[in-house]
Design a protein around this motif. Structure first.
Motif, mmCIF file in Angstrom:
data_model
loop_
_atom_site.group_PDB
_atom_site.id
_atom_site.type_symbol
_atom_site.label_atom_id
_atom_site.label_comp_id
_atom_site.label_asym_id
_atom_site.label_seq_id
_atom_site.Cartn_x
_atom_site.Cartn_y
_atom_site.Cartn_z
ATOM 1 N N GLY A 1 16.825 0.754 17.271
ATOM 2 C CA GLY A 1 16.775 -0.632 16.836
ATOM 3 C C GLY A 1 15.375 -1.199 16.846
ATOM 4 O O GLY A 1 15.056 -2.123 16.080
ATOM 5 N N PHE A 2 14.506 -0.647 17.689
ATOM 6 C CA PHE A 2 13.121 -1.122 17.762
ATOM 7 C C PHE A 2 12.372 -0.878 16.454
ATOM 8 O O PHE A 2 11.382 -1.561 16.162
ATOM 9 N N ILE A 3 12.838 0.084 15.659
ATOM 10 C CA ILE A 3 12.203 0.349 14.359
ATOM 11 C C ILE A 3 12.204 -0.919 13.512
ATOM 12 O O ILE A 3 11.215 -1.236 12.846
ATOM 13 N N SER A 4 13.308 -1.661 13.552
ATOM 14 C CA SER A 4 13.392 -2.910 12.786
ATOM 15 C C SER A 4 12.444 -3.965 13.332
ATOM 16 O O SER A 4 11.840 -4.730 12.568
ATOM 17 N N VAL A 5 12.294 -4.006 14.647
ATOM 18 C CA VAL A 5 11.373 -4.959 15.268
ATOM 19 C C VAL A 5 9.944 -4.674 14.821
ATOM 20 O O VAL A 5 9.195 -5.577 14.417
ATOM 21 N N LEU A 6 9.560 -3.402 14.877
ATOM 22 C CA LEU A 6 8.211 -3.016 14.465
ATOM 23 C C LEU A 6 7.998 -3.282 12.981
ATOM 24 O O LEU A 6 6.926 -3.752 12.569
ATOM 25 N N ALA A 7 9.013 -3.006 12.169
ATOM 26 C CA ALA A 7 8.899 -3.230 10.726
ATOM 27 C C ALA A 7 8.659 -4.699 10.420
ATOM 28 O O ALA A 7 7.775 -5.045 9.616
ATOM 29 N N SER A 8 9.429 -5.587 11.043
ATOM 30 C CA SER A 8 9.266 -7.025 10.780
ATOM 31 C C SER A 8 7.897 -7.512 11.239
ATOM 32 O O SER A 8 7.273 -8.364 10.584
ATOM 33 N N PHE A 9 7.405 -6.985 12.353
ATOM 34 C CA PHE A 9 6.076 -7.356 12.849
ATOM 35 C C PHE A 9 4.994 -6.967 11.843
ATOM 36 O O PHE A 9 4.111 -7.764 11.503
ATOM 37 N N LEU A 10 5.070 -5.742 11.341
ATOM 38 C CA LEU A 10 4.067 -5.258 10.393
ATOM 39 C C LEU A 10 4.168 -5.984 9.055
ATOM 40 O O LEU A 10 3.150 -6.297 8.425
ATOM 41 N N ILE A 11 5.403 -6.275 8.629
ATOM 42 C CA ILE A 11 5.576 -6.996 7.367
ATOM 43 C C ILE A 11 4.980 -8.390 7.467
ATOM 44 O O ILE A 11 4.286 -8.856 6.550
ATOM 45 N N PHE A 12 5.227 -9.062 8.595
ATOM 46 C CA PHE A 12 4.652 -10.396 8.751
ATOM 47 C C PHE A 12 3.126 -10.345 8.711
ATOM 48 O O PHE A 12 2.488 -11.268 8.201
ATOM 49 N N SER A 13 2.542 -9.276 9.239
ATOM 50 C CA SER A 13 1.080 -9.187 9.309
ATOM 51 C C SER A 13 0.432 -9.264 7.928
ATOM 52 O O SER A 13 -0.647 -9.835 7.782
ATOM 53 N N TYR A 14 1.087 -8.700 6.902
ATOM 54 C CA TYR A 14 0.505 -8.812 5.565
ATOM 55 C C TYR A 14 1.193 -9.872 4.712
ATOM 56 O O TYR A 14 0.607 -10.397 3.759
ATOM 57 N N TYR A 15 2.428 -10.208 5.054
ATOM 58 C CA TYR A 15 3.147 -11.246 4.316
ATOM 59 C C TYR A 15 2.452 -12.594 4.496
ATOM 60 O O TYR A 15 2.409 -13.413 3.567
ATOM 61 N N ALA A 16 1.890 -12.814 5.679
ATOM 62 C CA ALA A 16 1.163 -14.056 5.931
ATOM 63 C C ALA A 16 -0.059 -14.169 5.034
ATOM 64 O O ALA A 16 -0.475 -15.270 4.666
ATOM 65 N N VAL A 17 -0.636 -13.036 4.677
ATOM 66 C CA VAL A 17 -1.790 -13.024 3.782
ATOM 67 C C VAL A 17 -1.387 -13.554 2.411
ATOM 68 O O VAL A 17 -2.039 -14.428 1.832
ATOM 69 N N VAL A 18 -0.290 -13.028 1.865
ATOM 70 C CA VAL A 18 0.182 -13.443 0.544
ATOM 71 C C VAL A 18 0.654 -14.891 0.564
ATOM 72 O O VAL A 18 0.417 -15.651 -0.378
ATOM 73 N N ALA A 19 1.322 -15.283 1.640
ATOM 74 C CA ALA A 19 1.750 -16.672 1.770
ATOM 75 C C ALA A 19 0.545 -17.604 1.744
ATOM 76 O O ALA A 19 0.597 -18.699 1.168
ATOM 77 N N GLY A 20 -0.546 -17.161 2.346
ATOM 78 C CA GLY A 20 -1.776 -17.946 2.320
ATOM 79 C C GLY A 20 -2.323 -18.112 0.913
ATOM 80 O O GLY A 20 -2.853 -19.180 0.561
ATOM 81 N N TRP A 21 -2.201 -17.069 0.097
ATOM 82 C CA TRP A 21 -2.626 -17.188 -1.297
ATOM 83 C C TRP A 21 -1.890 -18.327 -2.001
ATOM 84 O O TRP A 21 -2.482 -19.078 -2.779
ATOM 85 N N THR A 22 -0.581 -18.438 -1.753
ATOM 86 C CA THR A 22 0.209 -19.467 -2.437
ATOM 87 C C THR A 22 -0.238 -20.870 -2.025
ATOM 88 O O THR A 22 -0.295 -21.773 -2.867
ATOM 89 N N LEU A 23 -0.551 -21.056 -0.749
ATOM 90 C CA LEU A 23 -1.036 -22.358 -0.294
ATOM 91 C C LEU A 23 -2.370 -22.701 -0.943
ATOM 92 O O LEU A 23 -2.603 -23.834 -1.374
ATOM 93 N N HIS A 24 -3.257 -21.714 -1.023
ATOM 94 C CA HIS A 24 -4.559 -21.921 -1.645
ATOM 95 C C HIS A 24 -4.410 -22.310 -3.108
ATOM 96 O O HIS A 24 -5.054 -23.257 -3.588
ATOM 97 N N TYR A 25 -3.548 -21.605 -3.826
ATOM 98 C CA TYR A 25 -3.379 -21.887 -5.247
ATOM 99 C C TYR A 25 -2.653 -23.210 -5.482
ATOM 100 O O TYR A 25 -2.880 -23.871 -6.513
ATOM 101 N N ALA A 26 -1.782 -23.613 -4.585
ATOM 102 C CA ALA A 26 -1.153 -24.927 -4.707
ATOM 103 C C ALA A 26 -2.217 -26.021 -4.637
ATOM 104 O O ALA A 26 -2.204 -26.969 -5.438
ATOM 105 N N MET A 27 -3.138 -25.883 -3.706
ATOM 106 C CA MET A 27 -4.216 -26.861 -3.581
ATOM 107 C C MET A 27 -5.100 -26.853 -4.822
ATOM 108 O O MET A 27 -5.458 -27.912 -5.360
ATOM 109 N N LEU A 28 -5.452 -25.661 -5.295
ATOM 110 C CA LEU A 28 -6.291 -25.555 -6.489
ATOM 111 C C LEU A 28 -5.620 -26.197 -7.700
ATOM 112 O O LEU A 28 -6.279 -26.852 -8.516
ATOM 113 N N SER A 29 -4.313 -26.003 -7.824
ATOM 114 C CA SER A 29 -3.599 -26.527 -8.984
ATOM 115 C C SER A 29 -3.487 -28.043 -8.935
ATOM 116 O O SER A 29 -3.766 -28.729 -9.928
#
Length: 449
Positions: free
Chosen positions: A97-125
């Motif tokens: 079950g820890f595999i899922s915990v590790l997967a979600s942790f790693l996904i968040f680590s790069y998902y936050a990067v993409v989410a940040g792009w959307t905030l930046h582009y909202a401001m630019l727009s």
């Protein structure tokens, strides 16, 4: 808040309300994939014909596994790892079950990067600065090739942490009760705007007219994969959220509601993307290229485009943030069972560590720092590939095998009638595992047609 409750939960007995649980689960499944991947693969594989196959796949693979994850969480009353251990009495299952915990942790680590792009582009727009140049590809490349994505990654982390420190009901539930209705309003507003564009009817026709000639075996596998990933399966999210649900909640009803929400979001995404791209004679791209390069061309050409562009990126940001909250909560839940810190300290430490782990992804995706790519993929792409194509299918397979073969009290926790339980068990034992393996083989490139 750091002490465990007597009933085995890891948040001092905090629970979702019935509506709060459904909205939180919908928030976790409503992510970026349905907005920029679903339209592309739908157009590639036959429009409405692919959408119908997607619905079937969601029913036969998505809903059974989702219900199993929710039931495991509520039955085990713990994190994605602890619930397996408590229900089986075997630490080996907890390790799996820890595999899922590790997967979600790693996904968040790069998902936050993409989410940040959307905030930046909202401001630019909204400020109009996005449209000072018509070379949107170069603008996007310049942005991701700078250090600014780290700043916006940090903003996403801060927002996520602030939500999670407030707890389950006052944090996650309240956050989703505000943002999910807001997301629906934005979806409807953007659909109306897209449908009123000159030439939009051609895009609607392309989306809604089935082309069964494009339904190849590869199309079916693509539908299977999207049904699995769009519901956030294999990430431990539904197990974690299931631990915060009371016994009176209908898990089957909740799973059905989440599935319908996921389908509706995907459909409305198509009703935004296809009319808009066809109206301006653009090609729907897959991935970030659609949102950050293709659609800004359309927004720049339409009346009040800066505002509608801003609304679109706010929509993406909401979808990203609701998913980010659920992703990080999986790791927080896991740590709360193993440390004696309070929730606030646990959330902050987990978030900061995740931010640091995500820095290579933020710096590699645009080539900001040389040497962070190997084997033809950047660090960002490698983390995405390993988590999405290997760890998540493996996590889903573990759930199907555990609930289908090893968990004796599955029927009681799932709350199904005898007839429906037999159907669900049959799907978990004989259908879902085969389909999950096919998803794994296809997504890793081991089989092609």
């Amino acid at each position: 808040m750091g002490k465990q409750a007597d009933n085995g939960t890891n948040n001092a007995g905090e629970q979702f309300s019935r509506a709060g649980f459904i909205l939180a689960a919908i928030g976790s499944s409503v992510g970026l994939g349905n907005m920029w991947k679903f339209p592309y693969i739908t157009g590639k594989y036959g429009g409405a014909a692919f959408f119908m196959v997607f619905i079937i796949c969601l029913i036969i693979i998505g809903l059974p596994i989702m219900l199993a994850e929710m039931a495991i969480g509520r039955g085990g009353r713990g994190s994605a790892a602890a619930s397996f251990t408590r229900l089986s009495g075997n630490k080996t299952w907890g390790g799996l079950g820890f595999i899922s915990v590790l997967a979600s942790f790693l996904i968040f680590s790069y998902y936050a990067v993409v989410a940040g792009w959307t905030l930046h582009y909202a401001m630019l727009s909204f400020t109009g600065n996005l449209f000072t140049s018509t070379d949107f590809g170069a603008r996007f490349d310049t942005f991701i090739g700078s250090y600014w994505p780290i700043f916006w990654q940090g903003i996403v982390l801060l927002l996520t942490v602030l939500v999670l420190t407030a707890g389950i009901s006052a944090g996650i539930e309240r956050f989703n009760k505000i943002l999910i209705p807001g997301l629906v309003i934005l979806l409807v507003a953007l659909v109306v705007r897209s449908l009123t564009l000159e030439g939009a009817a051609e895009g609607v026709g392309f989306f809604l007219n089935p082309d069964f000639g494009k339904l190849t075996p590869e199309a079916v596998l693509a539908a299977l994969g999207h049904a699995f990933f769009s519901l956030s399966l294999g990430m431990g999210i539904m197990i974690t959220y299931g631990a915060y649900v009371n016994k009176r909640q209908s898990l089957s009803g909740a799973a059905m509601a989440v599935g319908i929400g996921d389908l509706l979001y995907a459909f409305l995404a198509g009703m935004i993307i296809f009319p808009t791209t066809f109206a301006f004679q653009l090609e729907p791209a897959q991935g970030p290229g659609l949102a950050f390069v293709v659609l800004p061309v359309a927004f720049s050409a339409m009346p009040l485009g800066a505002w509608f562009g801003g609304l679109f990126f706010i929509l993406l940001a909401i979808a990203a943030l609701t998913s980010a909250v659920s992703l990080l909560e999986v790791s927080v839940s896991f740590l709360l069972e193993r440390v004696k810190w309070g929730r606030t300290k646990t959330v902050w430490i987990t978030g900061i560590v995740c931010f640091i782990v995500g820095l290579p992804s933020a710096l590699s995706v645009g080539g900001t720092v040389k040497g962070l790519s190997f084997g033809g993929r950047s660090i960002f792409d490698w983390v995405d590939f390993v988590t999405s194509n290997i760890m998540l299918p493996l996590g889903g397979l573990i759930v199907t095998i555990f609930a289908g073969y090893f968990w004796k009290n599955a029927s009681e926790e799932a709350g199904l009638t005898a007839g429906w339980f037999k159907v669900w068990l049959f799907m978990l034992r004989y259908i879902a595992p085969i389909l999950v393996v096919l998803v794994f083989l296809y997504s890793t490139g081991l089989i092609r047609f």
